[in-house]
Design an enzyme around this catalytic site. Sequence first.
Site, short mmCIF file in Angstrom:
data_model
loop_
_atom_site.label_atom_id
_atom_site.label_comp_id
_atom_site.label_asym_id
_atom_site.label_seq_id
_atom_site.Cartn_x
_atom_site.Cartn_y
_atom_site.Cartn_z
N TYR A 97 0.80 3.03 -3.30
CA TYR A 97 1.11 3.01 -4.73
C TYR A 97 1.50 4.40 -5.24
CZ TYR A 97 -0.35 -1.81 -5.30
OH TYR A 97 -0.44 -3.19 -5.22
N GLU A 139 -6.61 -6.35 -5.06
CA GLU A 139 -6.32 -6.43 -3.62
C GLU A 139 -7.54 -6.05 -2.79
OE1 GLU A 139 -2.77 -4.06 -3.39
OE2 GLU A 139 -1.75 -5.43 -4.76
#
Length: 410
Positions: A97, A139
Amino acid sequence: MLSERSADVVRATAPAVAAHGVAITSAFYDRVFAAHPELLRLFNQGNQANGVQRRSLAASVVAFAQHLVGTSDTPFGPVLERIAHKHVSLGVLPEQYTIVGRHLLAAVGEVLGDAVTPEVHAAWDEVYWLFAVSLIAEEARLYQQAGVDPAQPWRRWRVAARVPDAEGVVSFELVPADDGPLPPHLPGQYVSVAVDLPDGRRQPRQYTLSNAPGADSLRITVRRVAGASGAPDGLVSSFLHDSVKDGDILELSAPAGDVTLPAGNDPLLLISAGIGITTTVAMLAHLARARPDRQVVVAHADRSPRTHPLHAELVSLGRLLRSFDLRTWYERADGELAAHEYLGLLDLARVPVPADARVHLCGPIPFMRDIRAGLLDRGVRAQRIQYEVFGPDLWAGKPEPFDRVPGTGA
């Protein structure tokens, strides 16, 4: 929560970001793949080539921003959960990310130029990291729930049987190559299959598990994707059809997916087209074993009886249910049609919709959009209609112009 100062900036600039969303995400993907070519292994290159993934990312970021500043009343939680399931099935890691954020914000500056003041950059950086942190947390929960180490998301599976089905369709029965236990899954979930193509590229694709939980194997049912309008054939589906045989090894993710068999006692209406029948069959197989008393109506559309996947199994499972109604439509007939079969496109007026039915749709996005609109016209509440999309989801909860783009799979 977005800071008040950033919220004001995002409200003012969101229309410009939305208008240039595809240009921004196109610049982003060019940047990130140039700097990190290893990430090509995570992305469906078919969806990259046709632009679907780029539009989906743009839609998702703008929709999240609108959710944060209160300019959209569409709940974003279900969208976030669906993205997280797809990321977990691909082995996305938290540290990735940071890479995405750096290149996405650089792409915003590249496309919008001087309009991106330090204040604008800071506001959209805040939006991105709120989005990223939300996904990372969800997640992490999913990885832990599945007992999967995010650093090692793939498991080796052996093809126990390759079974030709309908024209252009093959099923693969899969067992763990390590002889370990099968992972639990829910009817309607999918796995990612990662293959090394002859040209050296590694590509993942997601396939519904077409058998019910409790079987002694996992099964995927794969239709060969033929290119249309100049598009190439599906890379992974062609590889599986042409190169994978009994005894070969495939790498699979743990089962994932949030669109599963609706719980409860309400009647079920399962509507599918083409290879979308795989979800219906998995749900029927579970119901035949665990809830044969539940009322089920199935409506399916296909090109012809020869291309109808898992047809014999579908009929056989229906006989095990106490209340089962099957309606099938074919664009062309290969011979005489049965009493429950019709020629032409699926006609919702001929489909019985039980009172208080819960509806599951699986098929091409234009098909599902039309069926959903027809069901709403018949009084079915939107909250009782769920759907599954493979590839980027550009339909529900997305602002214009992204919600008009059909999805594809390969």
